[in-house]
Design a protein around this motif. Structure first.
Motif, PDB file in Angstrom:
ATOM      1  N   ASN A 255       0.827  -1.205   0.000  1.00 48.78           N
ATOM      2  CA  ASN A 255       0.000   0.000   0.000  1.00 48.78           C
ATOM      3  C   ASN A 255       0.864   1.259   0.000  1.00 48.78           C
ATOM      4  OD1 ASN A 255      -3.212  -0.268   0.565  1.00 48.78           O
ATOM      5  ND2 ASN A 255      -2.115  -2.098   1.252  1.00 48.78           N
ATOM      6  N   TYR A 256       1.959   1.215   0.741  1.00 48.69           N
ATOM      7  CA  TYR A 256       2.883   2.358   0.765  1.00 48.69           C
ATOM      8  C   TYR A 256       3.413   2.629  -0.642  1.00 48.69           C
ATOM      9  CZ  TYR A 256       6.940   5.211   2.020  1.00 48.69           C
ATOM     10  OH  TYR A 256       7.866   6.221   2.111  1.00 48.69           O
ATOM     11  N   ASP A 257       3.894   1.591  -1.310  1.00 47.80           N
ATOM     12  CA  ASP A 257       4.468   1.758  -2.651  1.00 47.80           C
ATOM     13  C   ASP A 257       3.410   2.235  -3.647  1.00 47.80           C
ATOM     14  OD1 ASP A 257       6.916   0.927  -1.718  1.00 47.80           O
ATOM     15  OD2 ASP A 257       6.663  -1.160  -2.361  1.00 47.80           O
ATOM     16  N   TYR A 258       2.235   1.633  -3.573  1.00 47.67           N
ATOM     17  CA  TYR A 258       1.171   1.996  -4.519  1.00 47.67           C
ATOM     18  C   TYR A 258       0.734   3.449  -4.323  1.00 47.67           C
ATOM     19  CZ  TYR A 258      -3.438   2.261  -6.674  1.00 47.67           C
ATOM     20  OH  TYR A 258      -4.511   2.668  -7.420  1.00 47.67           O
ATOM     21  N   ASN A 259       0.441   3.820  -3.082  1.00 47.25           N
ATOM     22  CA  ASN A 259      -0.038   5.176  -2.837  1.00 47.25           C
ATOM     23  C   ASN A 259       1.032   6.215  -3.131  1.00 47.25           C
ATOM     24  OD1 ASN A 259      -2.725   4.581  -1.980  1.00 47.25           O
ATOM     25  ND2 ASN A 259      -1.933   3.903  -0.010  1.00 47.25           N
ATOM     26  N   TYR A 284     -10.509  13.654   5.822  1.00 45.05           N
ATOM     27  CA  TYR A 284     -10.138  13.013   7.077  1.00 45.05           C
ATOM     28  C   TYR A 284      -9.678  11.566   6.887  1.00 45.05           C
ATOM     29  CZ  TYR A 284     -12.124  16.984   9.575  1.00 45.05           C
ATOM     30  OH  TYR A 284     -12.375  18.248  10.048  1.00 45.05           O
ATOM     31  N   ALA A 285     -10.244  10.870   5.932  1.00 45.38           N
ATOM     32  CA  ALA A 285      -9.926   9.450   5.730  1.00 45.38           C
ATOM     33  C   ALA A 285      -8.732   9.318   4.792  1.00 45.38           C
ATOM     34  CB  ALA A 285     -11.128   8.712   5.151  1.00 45.38           C
ATOM     35  N   SER A 286      -7.594   8.998   5.347  1.00 42.88           N
ATOM     36  CA  SER A 286      -6.381   8.868   4.543  1.00 42.88           C
ATOM     37  C   SER A 286      -6.131   7.410   4.187  1.00 42.88           C
ATOM     38  CB  SER A 286      -5.176   9.422   5.311  1.00 42.88           C
ATOM     39  OG  SER A 286      -4.980   8.695   6.515  1.00 42.88           O
ATOM     40  N   PRO A 287      -5.472   7.162   3.048  1.00 39.13           N
ATOM     41  CA  PRO A 287      -5.144   5.784   2.677  1.00 39.13           C
ATOM     42  C   PRO A 287      -4.121   5.182   3.638  1.00 39.13           C
ATOM     43  CG  PRO A 287      -4.970   7.273   0.788  1.00 39.13           C
ATOM     44  CD  PRO A 287      -5.087   8.118   2.007  1.00 39.13           C
ATOM     45  N   ILE A 288      -4.006   3.867   3.596  1.00 44.79           N
ATOM     46  CA  ILE A 288      -3.011   3.168   4.409  1.00 44.79           C
ATOM     47  C   ILE A 288      -1.617   3.697   4.085  1.00 44.79           C
ATOM     48  CG2 ILE A 288      -1.906   0.915   4.783  1.00 44.79           C
ATOM     49  CD1 ILE A 288      -4.706  -0.312   4.341  1.00 44.79           C
ATOM     50  N   ALA A 289      -0.800   3.846   5.110  1.00 42.62           N
ATOM     51  CA  ALA A 289       0.582   4.342   5.023  1.00 42.62           C
ATOM     52  C   ALA A 289       0.648   5.839   4.750  1.00 42.62           C
ATOM     53  CB  ALA A 289       1.394   3.570   3.972  1.00 42.62           C
TER      54      ALA A 289
END
Length: 353
Positions: A255-259, A284-289
């Motif tokens: 998820n870190y790499d993708y985002n 307010y809702a942020s993606p993982i990582a």
């Protein structure tokens, strides 16, 4: 079954859960029904980890320990002492549970049963390993619970009230389908931290617990920082560095790499340290990582914004601005009276006709 009987049963469950810690599992001879359930519990923990890639053993045990700490005779008695819980004809309450973190629906389950009502539970497939087993333990030590607990994968029938947790989209379905009965319908919420620039290294390090516990998947997980204009994030990044091992989790790293790739291709400005990205954003809702941040010029203006967005916010972290704020590092350790969305479930259940 009287209230004291129900309290005793849940306090015995708390003692049972206290055998399972991140420092190791230790079987205690005086625990009720332990010979029948201890080894099975260790297997269920393993099953929960294998069933959901986000449920690491550490996070599953962390959740179990939080409930063990909460389910003591004193805590349960003190929590319920402010209510008048009458022994009335039980109603049937349906609970539709989320599956984002381990045992996320346990508090609703506890509230319904401790109030003397019957429960029908529909679990998320992401978190369906532990709760039925804990229910079987409750029934083993207090057989009168057997007629009060049902797990179902079908649409609910013959219910008197509903507690449903889901997304903003599913909430519309819940409101349509369950709108004619007493209900609590929860939508998306996220938690924020208010920083002033005066926080100690220890406080910022504790904030890492609020951000990274359960990979940030809980509604009580901090997904956004409110910071003064021209805030310097160097101290923040230094304080949270001890959490850097989180990037070793394959799902988190993916998820870190993708985002990060999405942000860079979109030419978004980022701050990052190899395991967490900070992006300026009003949502307010942020993606993982990722943790969003937003700047403020004055506390008064910030408080107005928070008040207008209160239906989007679950917890506010920050020790120096309001007595209602949660201390750093405490969002994932709610007490029994910390109700999701601020809705008192015990009072709700008392009003069911």
């Amino acid at each position: 079954m009287l209230l004291n009987d129900r309290i005793k049963a849940f306090s015995e469950l708390g003692k049972f859960l206290n055998q399972f810690k991140n420092t190791g599992y230790e079987k205690v001879s005086r625990i009720l029904a332990n010979d029948d359930f201890f080894d099975k519990m260790t297997n269920k923990i393993t099953s929960a980890v294998h069933h959901n890639g986000w449920f690491t053993e550490e996070n599953v045990i962390f959740s179990i320990q939080q409930w063990s700490n909460a389910l003591t005779q004193n805590n349960l008695t003190e929590w319920l002492s402010s209510y008048t819980i009458k022994e009335v004809e039980p109603k049937t309450v349906g609970i539709i549970m989320a599956g984002n973190i381990p045992l996320v629906g346990f508090h609703d389950f506890l509230c319904v049963l401790i109030s003397g009502h019957h429960v029908i539970v529909k679990q998320s497939s992401n978190d369906n390993q532990l709760l039925p087993f804990l229910a079987s333990y409750l029934i083993a030590i207090e057989p009168r619970f057997e007629k009060s607990i049902v797990f179902s994968s079908e649409k609910f029938k013959n219910f008197d009230a509903i507690i449903a947790t889901g997304s903003n989209n599913t909430a519309r379905y819940f409101e349509y389908y369950f709108g004619k009965v007493p209900n609590i319908i929860r939508k998306n919420r996220n938690s924020i931290a208010i920083l002033t620039g005066t926080e100690s290294k220890e406080q910022l390090n504790a904030l890492g617990e609020d951000i990274f516990r359960y990979y940030g998947l809980g509604c009580r997980s901090v997904s956004k920082l409110m910071v003064p204009t021209s805030y310097n994030f160097d101290s923040f990044f230094e304080a949270i560095y001890p959490y850097h091992d989180i990037i070793n989790g394959a799902k988190y790293a993916n998820n870190y790499d993708y985002n990060k790739a999405v942000y860079l291709m979109s030419n978004y400005k980022l701050l990052e340290n190899g395991f967490l990205m900070l992006k300026e954003d009003t949502n307010y809702a942020s993606p993982i990582a990722t943790v969003f941040y937003e700047t403020y010029d004055s506390i008064d203006v910030l408080n107005l914004k928070i008040q207008s967005d209160k239906d989007k916010i679950q917890c506010i972290v920050g020790s120096s601005l309001s007595s209602e704020n949660i201390e750093f590092g405490q969002t994932q350790q709610p007490s029994l009276s910390d109700y999701a969305d601020g809705i008192d479930i015990i009072q709700f259940l008392a009003k069911i006709n």
